[in-house]
Design a protein around this motif. Structure first.
Motif, mmCIF file in Angstrom:
data_model
loop_
_atom_site.group_PDB
_atom_site.id
_atom_site.type_symbol
_atom_site.label_atom_id
_atom_site.label_comp_id
_atom_site.label_asym_id
_atom_site.label_seq_id
_atom_site.Cartn_x
_atom_site.Cartn_y
_atom_site.Cartn_z
ATOM 1 N N MET A 273 41.801 45.375 43.187
ATOM 2 C CA MET A 273 41.300 44.174 43.834
ATOM 3 C C MET A 273 41.855 42.898 43.207
ATOM 4 O O MET A 273 41.887 41.859 43.827
ATOM 5 N N ALA A 274 42.263 43.019 41.941
ATOM 6 C CA ALA A 274 42.734 41.810 41.258
ATOM 7 C C ALA A 274 43.888 41.154 42.008
ATOM 8 O O ALA A 274 43.956 39.939 42.139
ATOM 9 N N GLY A 275 44.809 41.956 42.530
ATOM 10 C CA GLY A 275 45.964 41.412 43.209
ATOM 11 C C GLY A 275 45.610 40.534 44.392
ATOM 12 O O GLY A 275 46.274 39.540 44.676
ATOM 13 N N LEU A 276 44.570 40.919 45.125
ATOM 14 C CA LEU A 276 44.153 40.138 46.281
ATOM 15 C C LEU A 276 43.777 38.719 45.883
ATOM 16 O O LEU A 276 44.137 37.746 46.543
ATOM 17 N N PHE A 277 43.029 38.602 44.787
ATOM 18 C CA PHE A 277 42.538 37.290 44.385
ATOM 19 C C PHE A 277 43.593 36.511 43.608
ATOM 20 O O PHE A 277 43.533 35.292 43.536
ATOM 21 N N ASP A 278 44.572 37.206 43.034
ATOM 22 C CA ASP A 278 45.679 36.517 42.400
ATOM 23 C C ASP A 278 46.443 35.677 43.430
ATOM 24 O O ASP A 278 46.843 34.545 43.172
ATOM 25 N N LYS A 279 46.637 36.250 44.624
ATOM 26 C CA LYS A 279 47.511 35.650 45.618
ATOM 27 C C LYS A 279 46.944 34.380 46.233
ATOM 28 O O LYS A 279 47.698 33.570 46.762
ATOM 29 N N GLN A 280 45.628 34.235 46.218
ATOM 30 C CA GLN A 280 45.060 33.027 46.801
ATOM 31 C C GLN A 280 44.264 32.231 45.781
ATOM 32 O O GLN A 280 43.331 31.507 46.128
ATOM 33 N N GLU B 139 34.739 38.702 62.942
ATOM 34 C CA GLU B 139 34.848 40.012 63.584
ATOM 35 C C GLU B 139 36.275 40.553 63.498
ATOM 36 O O GLU B 139 36.499 41.735 63.230
ATOM 37 N N SER B 140 37.254 39.684 63.697
ATOM 38 C CA SER B 140 38.653 40.112 63.629
ATOM 39 C C SER B 140 39.079 40.437 62.201
ATOM 40 O O SER B 140 39.986 41.249 61.976
ATOM 41 N N ALA B 141 38.427 39.793 61.210
ATOM 42 C CA ALA B 141 38.810 39.976 59.804
ATOM 43 C C ALA B 141 38.167 41.194 59.159
ATOM 44 O O ALA B 141 38.689 41.723 58.171
ATOM 45 N N LEU B 142 37.044 41.659 59.687
ATOM 46 C CA LEU B 142 36.289 42.739 59.046
ATOM 47 C C LEU B 142 37.123 43.994 58.762
ATOM 48 O O LEU B 142 36.987 44.589 57.689
ATOM 49 N N PRO B 143 38.002 44.435 59.681
ATOM 50 C CA PRO B 143 38.781 45.644 59.384
ATOM 51 C C PRO B 143 39.699 45.521 58.164
ATOM 52 O O PRO B 143 40.164 46.525 57.624
ATOM 53 N N TYR B 144 39.942 44.282 57.713
ATOM 54 C CA TYR B 144 40.843 44.049 56.582
ATOM 55 C C TYR B 144 40.105 43.561 55.340
ATOM 56 O O TYR B 144 40.733 43.151 54.363
ATOM 57 N N ALA B 145 38.787 43.623 55.355
ATOM 58 C CA ALA B 145 37.992 43.008 54.291
ATOM 59 C C ALA B 145 37.874 43.855 53.032
ATOM 60 O O ALA B 145 37.391 43.380 52.002
ATOM 61 N N SER C 155 41.810 31.426 52.091
ATOM 62 C CA SER C 155 41.606 31.931 50.737
ATOM 63 C C SER C 155 40.946 33.304 50.704
ATOM 64 O O SER C 155 40.719 33.853 49.628
ATOM 65 N N SER C 156 40.648 33.857 51.879
ATOM 66 C CA SER C 156 39.923 35.130 51.907
ATOM 67 C C SER C 156 40.849 36.315 51.659
ATOM 68 O O SER C 156 42.031 36.305 52.019
ATOM 69 N N ALA C 157 40.297 37.361 51.064
ATOM 70 C CA ALA C 157 41.060 38.580 50.803
ATOM 71 C C ALA C 157 41.480 39.246 52.102
ATOM 72 O O ALA C 157 42.554 39.858 52.183
ATOM 73 N N ALA C 158 40.663 39.131 53.147
ATOM 74 C CA ALA C 158 40.986 39.767 54.420
ATOM 75 C C ALA C 158 42.268 39.207 55.019
ATOM 76 O O ALA C 158 43.093 39.950 55.556
ATOM 77 N N VAL C 159 42.453 37.885 54.927
ATOM 78 C CA VAL C 159 43.659 37.264 55.470
ATOM 79 C C VAL C 159 44.893 37.748 54.727
ATOM 80 O O VAL C 159 45.927 38.059 55.318
ATOM 81 N N THR C 160 44.782 37.852 53.394
ATOM 82 C CA THR C 160 45.902 38.340 52.588
ATOM 83 C C THR C 160 46.237 39.784 52.928
ATOM 84 O O THR C 160 47.405 40.147 53.116
ATOM 85 N N THR C 161 45.209 40.634 53.009
ATOM 86 C CA THR C 161 45.415 42.050 53.308
ATOM 87 C C THR C 161 46.027 42.236 54.689
ATOM 88 O O THR C 161 46.962 43.022 54.870
ATOM 89 N N ALA C 162 45.516 41.505 55.674
ATOM 90 C CA ALA C 162 46.046 41.612 57.031
ATOM 91 C C ALA C 162 47.516 41.200 57.082
ATOM 92 O O ALA C 162 48.341 41.864 57.725
ATOM 93 N N ARG C 163 47.844 40.115 56.391
ATOM 94 C CA ARG C 163 49.224 39.625 56.393
ATOM 95 C C ARG C 163 50.166 40.665 55.791
ATOM 96 O O ARG C 163 51.294 40.852 56.274
ATOM 97 N N GLU C 164 49.716 41.349 54.747
ATOM 98 C CA GLU C 164 50.539 42.393 54.125
ATOM 99 C C GLU C 164 50.760 43.569 55.069
ATOM 100 O O GLU C 164 51.709 44.331 54.918
ATOM 101 N N LYS C 165 49.874 43.706 56.049
ATOM 102 C CA LYS C 165 50.000 44.776 57.039
ATOM 103 C C LYS C 165 50.644 44.287 58.330
ATOM 104 O O LYS C 165 50.645 44.985 59.346
ATOM 105 N N GLY C 166 51.176 43.086 58.289
ATOM 106 C CA GLY C 166 51.893 42.549 59.433
ATOM 107 C C GLY C 166 51.023 41.887 60.481
ATOM 108 O O GLY C 166 51.486 41.635 61.604
ATOM 109 N N VAL C 167 49.784 41.573 60.128
ATOM 110 C CA VAL C 167 48.859 40.940 61.069
ATOM 111 C C VAL C 167 48.502 39.544 60.562
ATOM 112 O O VAL C 167 48.049 39.403 59.424
ATOM 113 N N GLU C 168 48.707 38.544 61.371
ATOM 114 C CA GLU C 168 48.355 37.176 61.001
ATOM 115 C C GLU C 168 47.038 36.813 61.690
ATOM 116 O O GLU C 168 47.007 36.531 62.887
#
Length: 263
Positions: free
Chosen positions: A1-8, A156-162, A214-227
């Motif tokens: 989890m540390a990496g997620l919070f490092d990025k933002q 709702e759109s962010a929950l799958p990446y949270a 700044s949310s972890a969900a946005v970072t995770t989604a972006r890494e999976k090709g979803v903006e």
């Protein structure tokens, strides 16, 4: 989890709302002593420096090096980088022997923890009697009916990446396990019965969207090709906001649990 919070880390520092000073005063009133506080998941030290106004010393720990590098300096606060799960020996080397901590706090982070291990360590380090643990988080910002509707759609759109084991934050910590005896007024703050208060922050549209960035969900989604904050979503937010130069008072609901070790 540390990496997620490092990025933002910089976004966290810039866009996250500030917790009410009255909350820290209330916590301080609950502990018999004010020698040592342990702020866990301290991030950029937002809560740590407020706690330091009431305690002689604050140990602020986090697993994110980048977050701690941006943390606000304070003469009473010591920041310590830790592994995601500490052994009892590692914890002792940081906060001292069992029964040495007056207040343990976790601000908007306990839902990421290995709760069984963490709570076991809290019970060991808290001063008995008189030590208190408090955990809290905020959710569901409110600005206007149009913006709030967009907020709900975005969540709702962010929950799958949270990356959450379960959405304790969205549930207002009502379902969060908390094996401690409540200490807040009227018996609130115990498991299943969080106390609720409100935080306010004046924000522009860019600042409001920065919270989501700044949310972890946005970072995770972006890494999976979803903006998640794509141009279509941003346009809908702009339309709901109206005048982009207008500042609104954003209200956040803060949910908190606080307790002592059961005897």
């Amino acid at each position: 989890m540390a990496g997620l919070f490092d990025k933002q880390a910089k976004e966290y520092l810039k866009y996250r709302p500030t917790y009410p000073a009255s909350w820290f005063s209330e916590l301080a009133s609950l502990t018999a002593n004010h020698q040592l506080a342990w702020d866990v998941g301290a991030g950029n030290g937002q809560a740590s420096v407020s706690i330091a106004e009431h305690y002689d010393r604050v140990i602020a720990t986090d697993i994110s090096k980048q977050q701690l590098e941006l943390a606000r300096k304070h003469p009473k606060v010591t920041y310590v980088l830790t592994p995601p799960v500490m052994t009892d020996e590692e914890l002792t080397s940081i906060v001292g022997e069992g029964g040495s901590v007056d207040l343990v706090t976790v601000a908007t982070a306990v839902h990421w923890f290995d709760l069984e291990t963490f709570y076991s360590q809290v019970k060991r380090v808290l001063r008995k009697p008189g030590g208190v643990i408090a955990v809290w988080s905020y959710v569901s910002s409110s600005i206007s009916s149009a913006v709030d509707e967009m907020y709900r759609d975005f969540i709702e759109s962010a929950l799958p990446y949270a990356n959450l084991k379960r959405p304790y934050t969205l549930e207002g910590y009502r379902t969060l396990p908390f094996p401690f005896e409540p200490v807040l007024e009227s018996g609130k703050g115990g498991e299943g019965n969080p106390v609720e208060t409100e935080m306010e922050k004046d924000v522009t549209l860019d600042e409001y969207l920065g919270l989501f960035k700044s949310s972890a969900a946005v970072t995770t989604a972006r890494e999976k090709g979803v903006e998640l904050l794509n141009e279509s979503v941003l346009r809908r937010f702009r339309d709901a906001w109206g005048d982009e130069n207008k500042t609104y008072t954003c209200k956040y609901r803060l949910h908190a649990l606080a307790g002592r070790c059961p005897y």
